[in-house]
Design an enzyme around this catalytic site. Structure first.
Site, PDB file in Angstrom:
ATOM      1  N   ASP A 201       0.854  -1.184   0.000  1.00 52.29           N
ATOM      2  CA  ASP A 201       0.000   0.000   0.000  1.00 52.29           C
ATOM      3  C   ASP A 201       0.894   1.240   0.000  1.00 52.29           C
ATOM      4  O   ASP A 201       1.661   1.454   0.942  1.00 52.29           O
ATOM      5  CB  ASP A 201      -0.892  -0.013   1.251  1.00 52.29           C
ATOM      6  CG  ASP A 201      -1.969   1.058   1.208  1.00 52.29           C
ATOM      7  OD1 ASP A 201      -2.048   1.770   0.194  1.00 52.29           O
ATOM      8  OD2 ASP A 201      -2.726   1.174   2.190  1.00 52.29           O
TER       9      ASP A 201
ATOM     10  N   ASP B 249      -2.925   2.550  -5.903  1.00 49.93           N
ATOM     11  CA  ASP B 249      -1.871   2.565  -4.880  1.00 49.93           C
ATOM     12  C   ASP B 249      -1.822   1.311  -4.021  1.00 49.93           C
ATOM     13  O   ASP B 249      -1.164   1.299  -2.981  1.00 49.93           O
ATOM     14  CB  ASP B 249      -2.052   3.789  -3.982  1.00 49.93           C
ATOM     15  CG  ASP B 249      -3.407   3.796  -3.286  1.00 49.93           C
ATOM     16  OD1 ASP B 249      -4.307   3.063  -3.721  1.00 49.93           O
ATOM     17  OD2 ASP B 249      -3.557   4.558  -2.305  1.00 49.93           O
ATOM     18  N   GLU B 250      -2.486   0.248  -4.456  1.00 49.48           N
ATOM     19  CA  GLU B 250      -2.606  -0.916  -3.586  1.00 49.48           C
ATOM     20  C   GLU B 250      -2.672  -2.187  -4.414  1.00 49.48           C
ATOM     21  O   GLU B 250      -3.345  -2.235  -5.447  1.00 49.48           O
ATOM     22  CB  GLU B 250      -3.878  -0.753  -2.744  1.00 49.48           C
ATOM     23  CG  GLU B 250      -4.107  -1.787  -1.691  1.00 49.48           C
ATOM     24  CD  GLU B 250      -5.400  -1.520  -0.924  1.00 49.48           C
ATOM     25  OE1 GLU B 250      -5.660  -2.248   0.043  1.00 49.48           O
ATOM     26  OE2 GLU B 250      -6.160  -0.595  -1.314  1.00 49.48           O
TER      27      GLU B 250
END
EC number: 2.7.7.7
Length: 437
Positions: A11, A105-106
């Site tokens: 993350d 973003d993950e």
């Protein structure tokens, strides 16, 4: 459940805000809030300097301003975030073919699917990945969790956030999970947590003392059975590699489940404008509108509606997506929401740069379609600009026919702050696009 800690959850820390701090030296170490900047705006990401004041994602921008009035409120630059995400995902694919992106973003990574994976080298592998990401992206950091399941890897990535690593050894999952608050289990949002609190349950250990039938009675069939299983760290879901689809979509995972329908509709409107802008920028339109929803218990549902003719109109997309949400039970909250368009056609409207009539008075950042021959119809805080004499910078603020620019970039130190007329012929838009997601 696996016998090795080989599922990684990565993350990127305060992703959108971190990209802005990276590219704007004067904002490093200061509170930065990215999202819709108008009265109907919603926070997408807040830097850690802003989070200490209680600002969080999915919060209305008006509330964020009240909590942290000294923060920099930026409309954002979607292309910059997408490029940073591309770099990160490419690095992860060098490690394994099984990458499951959850958002920009993950992502989950099946490390065991990589060449010559050695369970004893997990920490070294992770540190190398994190160091490479920081170097490749120019300073972005990532928090990582590694475990024998997706559930525990996700939980582990939160333990040492930001910029940390936590590896859960196989066989210790239940012991690690037991003392944590029940809200540590993904899907246990405020509404569920309150129901549990009323019957004296606050930790995972207390949750485990309840029978499955009792949890079903308290939370319903799907939620009760899911929580009974997850509280025991029982999760055998595989990492599923995503395939590129012929669609344009935007989605966001919330830090806390959202059950407020008005708030979700506001987010849908923002996403629809972003999808519309990306369609127009690419000269495309689509017939099928899809709403993606991930519920508190990780069940993911999609609802779709197909139009008789292709469209790229933001108002049309938002209206359809809101209608799809209307038929969904969201009483326990959603943890992810997405809006997408498929059935794409190579069709360009006559006025490529027009915007919907009802958006003219909205101060939120509009899509990249707002830019015509490098002369934007709206200057918004955070957008990249170029001045023929002073060089590159970004919009500090605008209003009353004036726009104030801070001249600095990722590669140059903070420079002067100067004000110009909005129609100054020497001033043009930069090239990173705008944010809606």
């Amino acid at each position: 459940m696996r016998s090795t800690a080989s599922i990684m959850h990565l993350d990127l820390d305060a992703f959108f805000a971190s990209v802005e701090q990276r590219d704007k030296p004067s904002l490093r170490g200061k509170p930065v809030i990215v999202g819709g900047i108008g009265p109907r705006g919603v926070v997408a990401t807040a830097s850690y300097e802003a989070r200490v004041h209680g600002v969080r994602s999915a919060m209305r921008t008006a509330e964020a301003r009240a909590r942290c009035p000294h923060a920099a409120f930026l409309g954002g630059r979607f292309d910059a975030y997408r490029e940073a995400s591309r770099i990160v995902m490419e690095r992860l694919r060098q490690e394994s073919d099984l990458i499951e992106p959850l958002s920009l973003d993950e992502a989950f990574v099946d490390l065991a699917a990589g060449d010559d994976f050695d369970p004893g080298e997990v920490e070294r592998i992770v540190e190398k990945i994190r160091a490479d990401i920081t170097e490749l992206t120019g300073g972005l950091t990532a928090s990582v969790g590694v475990a024998s399941s997706k559930l525990m890897a996700k939980i582990a990535s939160e333990v040492n956030k930001p910029d940390g690593v936590f590896v859960i050894a196989p066989g210790t999952e239940a012991d690690v999970l037991a003392p944590m608050q029940a809200t540590a289990i993904p899907g246990v949002g405020p509404a569920t947590a309150e129901r549990l609190r009323r019957v004296g349950i606050s930790t995972v250990e207390e949750l485990r003392r309840q029978s499955e039938d009792e949890l079903v009675r308290l939370l319903g069939q799907a939620s009760g059975r899911s929580l009974f299983r997850l509280a025991r760290a029982d999760d055998d879901r595989p990492v599923v590699a995503s395939r590129e689809s012929k669609s344009v979509s935007v989605e966001d995972t919330f830090e806390q489940d959202i059950s407020d329908r008005l708030q979700l509709e506001t987010i849908i409107e923002r996403m629809a404008r972003n999808v519309s802008g990306r369609l127009r920028k690419s000269g495309l339109s689509g017939r099928t509108v899809t709403l993606k929803m991930r519920h508190h218990d990780f069940q993911t549902h999609t609802r779709s509606s197909t139009l008789p003719h292709p469209t790229d109109n933001a108002r049309t997309l938002a209206t359809i997506a809101r209608g799809l949400l209307a038929g969904e039970d969201i009483s326990n909250g959603l943890r992810l929401l997405g809006v997408g368009v498929s059935g794409l056609a190579d069709w360009v409207q006559e006025d490529l740069f027009s915007v919907d009539d009802d958006e003219q008075d909205i101060e939120d950042v509009e899509a990249a379609a707002d830019v015509q021959e490098d002369r934007p119809t709206r200057w918004y805080p955070g957008m990249d600009v170029h001045h023929e004499t002073h060089g590159d910078g970004w919009v500090w603020g605008s209003g009353l026919g004036r726009v104030t620019i801070r001249f600095e970039t990722r590669w140059t130190p903070p420079g002067p702050v100067l004000t110009f007329r909005t129609d100054d012929p020497a001033l043009s838009a930069g090239h990173t696009g705008t944010f809606q997601s």
